[in-house]
Design a protein around this motif. Structure first.
Motif, PDB file in Angstrom:
ATOM      1  N   THR A   8       2.325  67.865 100.845  1.00 48.21           N
ATOM      2  CA  THR A   8       3.737  68.176 100.609  1.00 48.21           C
ATOM      3  C   THR A   8       4.462  68.414 101.926  1.00 48.21           C
ATOM      4  O   THR A   8       5.585  67.924 102.133  1.00 48.21           O
ATOM      5  CB  THR A   8       3.865  69.421  99.712  1.00 48.21           C
ATOM      6  N   ILE A  73       1.706  63.877  94.861  1.00 51.25           N
ATOM      7  CA  ILE A  73       2.468  65.104  94.620  1.00 51.25           C
ATOM      8  C   ILE A  73       3.231  65.012  93.305  1.00 51.25           C
ATOM      9  O   ILE A  73       3.236  65.948  92.500  1.00 51.25           O
ATOM     10  CB  ILE A  73       3.430  65.373  95.788  1.00 51.25           C
ATOM     11  N   GLN A  74       3.858  63.871  93.101  1.00 47.64           N
ATOM     12  CA  GLN A  74       4.631  63.712  91.868  1.00 47.64           C
ATOM     13  C   GLN A  74       3.723  63.743  90.642  1.00 47.64           C
ATOM     14  O   GLN A  74       4.054  64.370  89.630  1.00 47.64           O
ATOM     15  CB  GLN A  74       5.407  62.395  91.900  1.00 47.64           C
ATOM     16  N   ASP A  77       2.731  67.280  89.903  1.00 52.44           N
ATOM     17  CA  ASP A  77       3.830  68.000  89.241  1.00 52.44           C
ATOM     18  C   ASP A  77       3.928  67.628  87.769  1.00 52.44           C
ATOM     19  O   ASP A  77       4.106  68.491  86.894  1.00 52.44           O
ATOM     20  CB  ASP A  77       5.158  67.694  89.938  1.00 52.44           C
ATOM     21  N   GLU A  78       3.813  66.326  87.500  1.00 51.10           N
ATOM     22  CA  GLU A  78       3.901  65.868  86.111  1.00 51.10           C
ATOM     23  C   GLU A  78       2.720  66.390  85.294  1.00 51.10           C
ATOM     24  O   GLU A  78       2.870  66.744  84.123  1.00 51.10           O
ATOM     25  CB  GLU A  78       3.924  64.338  86.079  1.00 51.10           C
ATOM     26  N   GLU A  80       1.122  69.200  85.718  1.00 50.90           N
ATOM     27  CA  GLU A  80       1.369  70.611  85.404  1.00 50.90           C
ATOM     28  C   GLU A  80       2.337  70.753  84.246  1.00 50.90           C
ATOM     29  O   GLU A  80       2.138  71.590  83.354  1.00 50.90           O
ATOM     30  CB  GLU A  80       1.913  71.324  86.635  1.00 50.90           C
ATOM     31  N   LEU A  81       3.390  69.938  84.257  1.00 48.41           N
ATOM     32  CA  LEU A  81       4.363  70.010  83.170  1.00 48.41           C
ATOM     33  C   LEU A  81       3.739  69.630  81.844  1.00 48.41           C
ATOM     34  O   LEU A  81       4.008  70.238  80.805  1.00 48.41           O
ATOM     35  CB  LEU A  81       5.559  69.101  83.484  1.00 48.41           C
ATOM     36  N   GLY A  92      11.181  75.043  89.590  1.00 48.56           N
ATOM     37  CA  GLY A  92      11.239  74.470  90.925  1.00 48.56           C
ATOM     38  C   GLY A  92      12.671  74.169  91.332  1.00 48.56           C
ATOM     39  O   GLY A  92      13.607  74.877  90.956  1.00 48.56           O
ATOM     40  N   ASP A 140      16.393  63.804  94.266  1.00 47.43           N
ATOM     41  CA  ASP A 140      15.607  63.451  93.078  1.00 47.43           C
ATOM     42  C   ASP A 140      16.351  62.493  92.160  1.00 47.43           C
ATOM     43  O   ASP A 140      15.729  61.659  91.498  1.00 47.43           O
ATOM     44  CB  ASP A 140      15.257  64.717  92.291  1.00 47.43           C
ATOM     45  N   SER A 276      10.908  62.091  88.213  1.00 45.48           N
ATOM     46  CA  SER A 276      10.273  63.344  87.822  1.00 45.48           C
ATOM     47  C   SER A 276      10.823  63.815  86.480  1.00 45.48           C
ATOM     48  O   SER A 276      11.883  63.382  86.020  1.00 45.48           O
ATOM     49  CB  SER A 276      10.530  64.412  88.881  1.00 45.48           C
ATOM     50  N   LYS A 278      12.073  66.651  85.906  1.00 46.98           N
ATOM     51  CA  LYS A 278      13.340  67.338  86.156  1.00 46.98           C
ATOM     52  C   LYS A 278      14.489  66.348  86.257  1.00 46.98           C
ATOM     53  O   LYS A 278      15.572  66.576  85.700  1.00 46.98           O
ATOM     54  CB  LYS A 278      13.230  68.159  87.453  1.00 46.98           C
TER      55      LYS A 278
END
Length: 291
Positions: A8, A73-74, A77-78, A80-81, A92, A140, A276, A278
């Motif tokens: 990151t 990284i992406q 993140d996905e 975790e969601l 975030g 984003d 993402s 988000k």
């Protein structure tokens, strides 16, 4: 060294071009970023960045690592969601870019709804009428209108808006109301540089193009709004740009039985990565409030 945190940090350094900006974006001190990148290069046994008086730039190996790290990284993140479930909400930081006038009139007044729905999410709004590089600015999602200059952009159409010829009642009372497109030639036009000085109308299969004349032209919608409201002439604009004034009667449409080309609103995502969760959620929100 945490591998994901190191990746990151490296991605943010490449995107911002400096240790200090990357540190501010992540929320740590610059020495910590410098140390992390040095440890990462030592672990990989390869130079990732070239340091010069002009700043930082990735080596060939750094470019390849950047692309892989960005995707990793992406996906983390996905993941975790997905594990938390949809009911857990978003968290975030989300960086949005939008044209100043459109955001001020159509997005920001409704933004509290989005924030209330996602209380753990912080939003950075970058207001810029230019087409900026999303990756280097860490954006984003960008909201853009009209034709997309980059055909390879990852984009989703959110809405299609109407274009109209508008003017103030005071201007029309003094100069008359055009009845057909050809009448516009006798009027002062407030020219938007992106549209040029030729306006094309259609009605029942008939097309009429009019070369307009005007003493002022503007590169941004805020200038068009101010000039029209100052009784300076007719303008072609999306209804989004004059929505409050059209509702109040401060500005009126003319030639309503003639059509102008519609304008599309797009959500544009950084090329080379999946949107993402988000960014997708914000796109859904804008589609709902604008459509």
């Amino acid at each position: 060294m945490d591998r994901l945190q190191a990746m990151t940090a490296f991605v943010r350094v490449v995107e911002t071009g400096s240790f200090s900006q990357a540190a501010r974006r992540i929320g740590v001190g610059q020495p910590a970023i410098s140390k992390t990148i040095a440890q990462l290069e030592d672990r990989l046994q390869v130079r990732l960045l070239i340091r010069s008086t002009h700043g930082l730039s990735p080596t060939d190996a750094g470019i390849r690592f950047y692309e892989r790290a960005k995707t990793a990284i992406q996906e983390a993140d996905e993941a975790e969601l997905e594990a938390k479930g949809a009911g857990a909400g978003l968290s975030g930081r989300l960086r949005i870019c939008a044209a100043t006038t459109f955001a001020r009139l159509m997005v920001i007044p409704r933004l509290p709804e989005f924030l209330a729905a996602h209380p753990d999410l912080d939003v950075d709004v970058v207001l810029d009428d230019r087409v900026i590089d999303l990756v280097s600015e860490g954006i984003d999602i960008a909201l853009r209108m009209g034709d997309l200059a980059d055909s390879s952009a990852v984009a989703r159409r959110l809405a299609t808006g109407r274009r109209s010829v508008v003017a103030t009642p005071a201007y029309l009372a003094e100069h008359g109301v055009p009845q057909v497109p050809a009448d516009i030639a006798a009027h002062q036009a407030v020219v938007y540089t992106q549209l040029g000085r030729s306006w094309t109308f259609r009605r029942e299969g008939t097309e009429a193009s009019v070369a307009v004349s005007g003493r002022v032209q503007f590169s941004a919608a805020e200038g068009i709004r101010a000039a029209v409201k100052a009784d300076m002439g007719l303008a072609v604009t999306s209804d989004w740009m004059f929505w409050p004034e059209l509702m109040s009667g401060e500005v009126a449409r003319v030639l309503e039985d003639w059509e102008l080309p519609n304008i599309d609103l797009w959500a544009v995502f950084p090329t080379g990565r999946l949107a993402s969760a988000k960014a997708r959620a914000f796109a859904d929100f804008v589609e709902r409030v604008v459509g």
